[in-house]
Structures are given as C-alpha cells and as structure tokens.
Design a protein around this motif. Structure first.
Motif, mmCIF file in Angstrom:
data_model
loop_
_atom_site.group_PDB
_atom_site.id
_atom_site.type_symbol
_atom_site.label_atom_id
_atom_site.label_comp_id
_atom_site.label_asym_id
_atom_site.label_seq_id
_atom_site.Cartn_x
_atom_site.Cartn_y
_atom_site.Cartn_z
ATOM 1 N N SER A 109 0.103 -6.258 24.072
ATOM 2 C CA SER A 109 1.026 -4.991 24.275
ATOM 3 C C SER A 109 2.467 -5.596 24.758
ATOM 4 O O SER A 109 3.344 -5.256 24.757
ATOM 5 N N GLY A 207 2.387 -4.730 17.054
ATOM 6 C CA GLY A 207 1.620 -3.492 17.619
ATOM 7 C C GLY A 207 0.448 -3.311 16.189
ATOM 8 O O GLY A 207 -0.662 -2.524 16.531
ATOM 9 N N TYR A 219 -2.157 1.810 23.572
ATOM 10 C CA TYR A 219 -1.048 0.979 23.690
ATOM 11 C C TYR A 219 0.172 1.195 23.769
ATOM 12 O O TYR A 219 1.237 0.473 24.582
ATOM 13 N N ASN A 269 3.657 3.782 16.220
ATOM 14 C CA ASN A 269 2.664 2.988 16.912
ATOM 15 C C ASN A 269 1.667 3.548 16.811
ATOM 16 O O ASN A 269 0.682 2.618 16.117
#
Length: 327
Positions: A109, A207, A219, A269
């Motif tokens: 991340s 991602g 995240y 995301n």
C-alpha cells in the motif's frame, strides 16, 4: 444408467470453490481480472463509470485553480485523508481492518502511494514543459504498461486484450494528436509524462494485489496518507506555497477532492478488485474525451471534431478488453 447421466450434469461440489477463487483473486484471468457476468462486476462497472466521471472533471477544474501544480496534488490527497480519517479510525470494522493489515499488504500500500505521488509529481510539471496534447497522449499509455507488467508477472494476456489496449490508446491519439516537439525542454516534458503513465500502471497493479485481502477504506487511507506525505516533501523542496489562497481557490480544491479523489481514485481502488487492472486501466482512458466534453459544457470550450470518433474508438477498445476477461 439413464439416471446417472443427469446426475453427472449437475454441478458438483468441486465447481463452487473454483468460482469463489476467481472472485477472490482478481488478476488471474487473461486480462488481469476475473470473468465478468456476476452481480458484483456489474455493480463495479457502474461504479467505474462514476469514477471516470469524477476524474474527468479533474483537468477542467485544475485549469481554473490559482495554485501551484504540486500544491494542488498535495491538497487533493491531504483533504481526502481528512475525509477518510473518521471512517478509518473510528468505525470499528475499518479500524480493525486497518490494524490487522499484514506487513506485506502495508508495504504494498505504501509502495502504491509512492507510485501515485510519483505520477502526480512528474505528470503535472510536464504539462508546462511540453504541449498538453503530447503530455496527455504519453501519460495515458498506462494500459500498455499494465498489460506488459502483467505479462512480466507470468500472466498471458489474450490477443483481444492487446488489441483492445491498442485501440483505446489510438483513440486518445486521435483526440490529442501527435505533435511531439524536439526541443530539450519539450523532450524532458515528454519523458516526465511517459514516466507518469508507467507510475500509474504500477499503482493500479499494486492496488489490485492489496485489494485481494484488504478492504477499500483501509487500503485507500494508507495510500492517500503516503501520497500526501511524499507530495508535502516535494512541495517543501520546490518551495510551492501551500496557503494564502482565496476562498474560491479553497472551494475548488475541496470540489476537486470530492470528485476526482474520493469519487474518482477511491472508486477505482474499489472496483479494481472485481474488474482487474487491465479493464480498470483501459477504462481510465475515457478521462480524456470526458474532460473534453466537460470543458465544453462548463468552460464553453468546444471539443474538437475528433472527440466523438475518439470516444467511439476508446469504447471499442474497452469492449475488447472486457470481452477477453469474460472469456
């Protein structure tokens, strides 16, 4: 014998794990994503459309903001961190997930945040070093690099993925044109824009990997926090002023955060887990004609005649990539 045949056609217990494994593991299909067709991917496509609309507002809005490019990049991430903090730290489920992130997921991340910061840091200056058309054409090579990186990771993208990616990039070239200059400054700007496209591809791929096991809020919070911190360092090093703006500028920065960051990148995301990096990165190319159409409606800047055929070519390329993932 006649009863045994229908029984053999009945889905066995072994078929269920295969389906759930595909759902849990995006990036394993021919195009880097699971087969589409279930309820979740259809929802993801709708959310992706909202995300594209959000990031399409980015360029026209940035054009009206009286602040340095580095500062705009910093504040859109910093404000997003501020908006996500109450959810990430005070909602029990998200706080528990944030605390429970393994070392690998946390490092990935942070790496994704570094690549997103690099994307902003190299692409925005390129807009002032080379032509907007050249910068846009080079930074939107993201799906090409995504497909190549997937191939290096051992995936075998189907021919339809390569064809769709090429068509989508061609659509952007139709819209922006090819006017690469040969001056040292312009070439440096072209190189920065190309680096921005590569960085964006890495950000999308990382991602997708993190989202296999980590929720969107956890995240995204780590991602934006990392990006904001690194861009703050860039702003301080470059001497970019971070304050002293008028109320209108702050309002536009807040609007940019809500649309391009929270509804744009955050939803990207969210959907990259279900749609995979190939479909997601190819769809991002729709930002270019989307921004042209928004500029026409909001700023009165009529889109070029090529905007409409370019949009059709990009959509055709995206359809190829989605079809490859369905197969």
């Amino acid at each position: 014998m006649t009863t045994a045949r229908p029984a053999s056609r009945t889905p066995s217990a072994t078929s269920a794990p295969a389906t759930s494994t595909t759902d849990r593991s995006p990036g394993t299909g021919t195009g880097g994503g699971p087969a589409l067709g279930g309820p979740a991917p259809r929802v993801d496509i709708v959310l992706l459309a909202v995300a594209i609309a959000g990031i399409s507002l980015s360029a026209p809005l940035i054009a009206t903001i009286a602040a340095p490019a580095f500062a705009i990049a910093f504040w859109r991430n910093a404000m997003a961190v501020g908006a996500l903090t109450p959810v990430a730290l005070f909602r029990h489920r998200d706080r528990a997930e944030l605390r429970g992130m393994g070392r690998r997921a946390l490092l990935l991340s942070v790496a994704a945040g570094a690549l997103l910061a690099l994307h902003f840091a190299v692409w925005m200056p390129s807009l002032r070093m080379t032509s907007v058309a050249s910068s846009t054409a080079l930074v939107t090579t993201t799906p090409v690099w995504t497909t190549l990186l997937l191939r290096l990771r051992g995936h075998r993208p189907a021919p339809l993925v390569w064809a769709g990616t090429g068509l989508a990039v061609l659509g952007v070239l139709i819209l922006t044109g090819v006017d690469f200059a040969v001056s040292p400054r312009a070439l440096a700007g072209d190189a920065l824009a190309l680096a921005g496209g590569i960085a964006a591809a890495g950000y999308v791929l990382l991602g997708a990997e993190v989202r296999r096991t980590v929720g969107t809020v956890a995240y995204t919070y780590v991602l934006y926090l990392t990006t904001a911190v690194l861009l703050l360092v860039v702003c301080l090093a470059a001497g970019a002023p971070l304050a002293g703006y008028d109320a209108g500028t702050w309002l536009k920065l807040a609007l940019l955060t809500v649309t391009a960051q929270l509804l744009g990148h955050s939803l990207i995301n969210r959907v990259v887990k279900g749609l995979g990096p190939s479909v997601t990165s190819t769809a991002i190319l729709l930002e270019t004609p989307g921004a042209a159409l928004i500029a026409a409606l909001w700023l009165g800047q009529l889109p070029p005649v090529a905007a409409y055929p370019a949009l059709a070519v990009i959509l055709l390329g995206l359809a190829f990539v989605i079809r490859a993932d369905r197969r």
